[in-house]
Design an enzyme around this catalytic site. Structure first.
Site, PDB file in Angstrom:
ATOM      1  N   TYR A  94       0.846  -1.195   0.000  1.00 23.90           N
ATOM      2  CA  TYR A  94       0.000   0.000   0.000  1.00 23.90           C
ATOM      3  C   TYR A  94       0.872   1.233   0.000  1.00 23.90           C
ATOM      4  CZ  TYR A  94      -4.283  -2.560   1.228  1.00 23.90           C
ATOM      5  OH  TYR A  94      -5.361  -3.382   1.224  1.00 23.90           O
TER       6      TYR A  94
ATOM      7  N   TYR B 195      -0.564  -9.744   0.863  1.00 28.68           N
ATOM      8  CA  TYR B 195       0.466  -9.061   1.647  1.00 28.68           C
ATOM      9  C   TYR B 195       0.512  -9.600   3.079  1.00 28.68           C
ATOM     10  CZ  TYR B 195      -3.432  -6.012   3.206  1.00 28.68           C
ATOM     11  OH  TYR B 195      -4.604  -5.512   3.710  1.00 28.68           O
TER      12      TYR B 195
ATOM     13  N   ARG C 180      -2.604 -11.784   4.060  1.00 30.48           N
ATOM     14  CA  ARG C 180      -3.963 -11.511   3.586  1.00 30.48           C
ATOM     15  C   ARG C 180      -4.117 -12.012   2.156  1.00 30.48           C
ATOM     16  NH1 ARG C 180      -7.548  -8.067   4.725  1.00 30.48           N
ATOM     17  NH2 ARG C 180      -8.728  -9.914   4.276  1.00 30.48           N
TER      18      ARG C 180
ATOM     19  N   HIS D 187      -7.124  -8.708  -2.191  1.00 27.86           N
ATOM     20  CA  HIS D 187      -8.468  -8.149  -2.033  1.00 27.86           C
ATOM     21  C   HIS D 187      -8.487  -6.686  -2.429  1.00 27.86           C
ATOM     22  CE1 HIS D 187      -6.313  -7.321   1.712  1.00 27.86           C
ATOM     23  NE2 HIS D 187      -6.995  -6.192   1.726  1.00 27.86           N
TER      24      HIS D 187
ATOM     25  N   HIS E 207     -10.610  -3.249  -1.256  1.00 30.20           N
ATOM     26  CA  HIS E 207     -11.552  -2.696  -0.278  1.00 30.20           C
ATOM     27  C   HIS E 207     -12.620  -1.891  -1.026  1.00 30.20           C
ATOM     28  CE1 HIS E 207      -9.017  -3.447   3.341  1.00 30.20           C
ATOM     29  NE2 HIS E 207      -8.031  -3.365   2.465  1.00 30.20           N
TER      30      HIS E 207
HETATM   31 FE   LIG Z   1      -6.161  -4.445   2.657  1.00 31.93          FE
END
Ligand SMILES: [Fe+2]
Lengths: 280, 190
Positions: free
Chosen positions: A146, A185, A195, A198, A200
């Protein structure tokens, strides 16, 4: 973060936010998986004997360690919504530029990764389109990183990818984003926690009570059984509703792969009325 | 999943998921906490701290408010995201600071129907919170209306206190939200 400093500062010095991201116990993946299975089995028993009280996402879900101090201990109070709760903020095309729906065009160059299109409809609980409402997305880049300053994952940032987009649904409730498939990640819920990939999603309905923030996943991800966030939804049918469907008809030759994902909001408390004219 | 049932048939809804820690570059936006322009007539500050079960402030929560205007009317102005500096949109969004604090510029909402207790509707999201929460922030001023409110009447005094803001000396509103603990805020399902 855009919130200004409040005038009356709290006297305590809170810990730095990024230091909170690691759960103190750092359990093994096997321990977390055992906890997940135990809750799943309890859910199956409750379904079978009719004591399951609904609520599709468990707020009290200890395998997701940071939820332990952040879930209400009392059941929410069931009430009838009043006027303001039965309406919703108004968003219009003026709020969002068309280019915000294409996350691959926000920089001078092309982002790295697998270019995809995600297209679907926002519907109410009776399958009716939610028209002219705001849909927002944010995600990691193809390497699972991110752009957020608190993300410490040592994977590369992509100078051509921010990973945030917005759009307004059309009159049939359709939305569409062009983006890059996000990578999985690591996070610090437990040792070797990852995770599943995905995106969001944040969506508004025609009533404020329908407000939802959720995550869209990709089909066949091997991390599903291991992930306490995906698993905080105890019923497999509800989990399946968060997974996009690959759609070869949506795939564009030599350009991008197509995924379909519909979002259904709770209830339809308000009688459906044709939206008033105005901005389109 | 693709919904294939025809319109008019009940469809199971999509479940919520946590907002996670990294929403800061995607959701907050410029002027998001300015429901009313700070220099406009009647503008007040609504602020407070959001806390977790051990009392610590939550530095990665996001709070949204939605409310009537001072005359009780429901705002219909577009531009909730693209602030034009004067329209009252009734909607605000902000992340909490490192101290767990939030702050909105807004106006006092009026009663949407005569005699009703005015309140601000709240949607709350946080890392560590698996799904959204809904609550209300009632204005403290009209005691008769508060006493007549059926939702407040169904609560204990301690629960009721978690939903009513405190009027500050400068005319603003102060309201803390506790996700857990002795002062756990009352949350709603509809
Ligand atoms: Fe996330």
């Amino acid at each position: 973060m855009t919130a200004p400093e409040a005038a009356t500062g709290a006297p305590e010095t809170p810990p730095a936010p990024e230091s909170l991201l690691a759960a103190p116990d750092q359990a093994t993946q096997a321990q977390i998986r055992d906890e997940i299975v135990a809750i799943e089995e309890a859910h199956a028993r409750a379904l079978a004997d009719g004591t399951y009280e609904g609520g599709r996402t468990l707020l009290d879900y200890p395998p997701y360690r940071s939820s332990i101090l952040r879930h209400p201990t009392k059941s929410p109070k069931q009430i009838d919504p009043e006027t303001i709760e039965l309406t919703s903020p108004a968003f219009g095309q003026r709020d969002v530029a068309a280019i915000e729906a294409d996350l691959t065009l926000q920089h001078a160059g092309e982002p790295l990764g697998e270019r995809i299109v995600v297209r679907g409809r926002v519907l109410d609980g009776w399958g009716r389109p939610v028209r002219q409402q705001l849909v927002e997305v944010w995600q990691a880049n193809a390497a699972g990183r991110y752009i957020h300053k608190r993300d410490q994952h040592p994977a590369p940032l992509d100078p051509n990818f921010t990973g945030a987009g917005r759009t307004i649904t059309d009159d049939d409730g359709w939305y569409e984003f062009t983006t890059i498939k996000p990578g999985p990640y690591p996070w610090r819920n437990h040792r070797n926690a990852w995770r599943p990939a995905h995106i969001h999603f944040s969506v508004f309905g025609s009533a404020f009570t329908q407000r939802i923030i959720t995550q869209m996943y990709f089909p066949g991800d091997p991390l599903f059984p291991l992930d306490p966030i995906y698993q905080s939804i105890p019923d497999q049918r509800d989990r399946d509703r968060l997974v996009a469907t690959y759609d070869h008809d949506l795939t564009e030759p030599e350009f991008k792969l197509g995924y379909r994902w519909d979002i259904v909001l709770t209830g339809a408390e308000r009688t459906w009325t044709e939206p008033e004219g105005g901005e389109h | 999943m693709i919904v294939s049932t025809p319109e008019g048939t009940p469809v199971p809804s999509t479940a919520g998921q946590t907002i996670g820690p990294f929403f800061g570059f995607g959701l907050p936006y410029q002027g998001g906490n300015e429901v009313a322009h700070p220099w406009s007539p009647g503008a007040i500050v609504l602020s407070g701290t959001i806390r977790q079960g051990n009392g610590d402030p939550i530095p990665d929560a996001m709070i949204e408010i939605w409310q009537a205007d001072s005359d009780g009317s429901v705002p219909t102005a577009r531009g909730s995201l693209h602030r034009d500096g004067h329209a009252f949109t009734g909607f605000g969004r902000t992340g909490t600071t490192d101290d767990g604090r939030y702050l909105f510029w807004t106006r006092n909402p009026g009663a949407t129907e005569p005699g009703k207790a005015p309140f601000i509707a709240v949607a709350l999201f946080s890392r560590g919170l698996p799904d959204k929460l809904h609550t209300r922030i009632y204005l403290p001023d009209d005691e008769a209306a508060l006493a007549a409110d059926p939702v407040l009447a169904s609560l204990t005094d301690a629960e009721r206190a978690t939903l009513i803001a405190v009027r500050t000396a400068d005319g603003g509103l102060q309201h803390d939200i506790h996700l857990q603990g002795e002062k756990e805020t009352v949350f709603f399902a509809y």
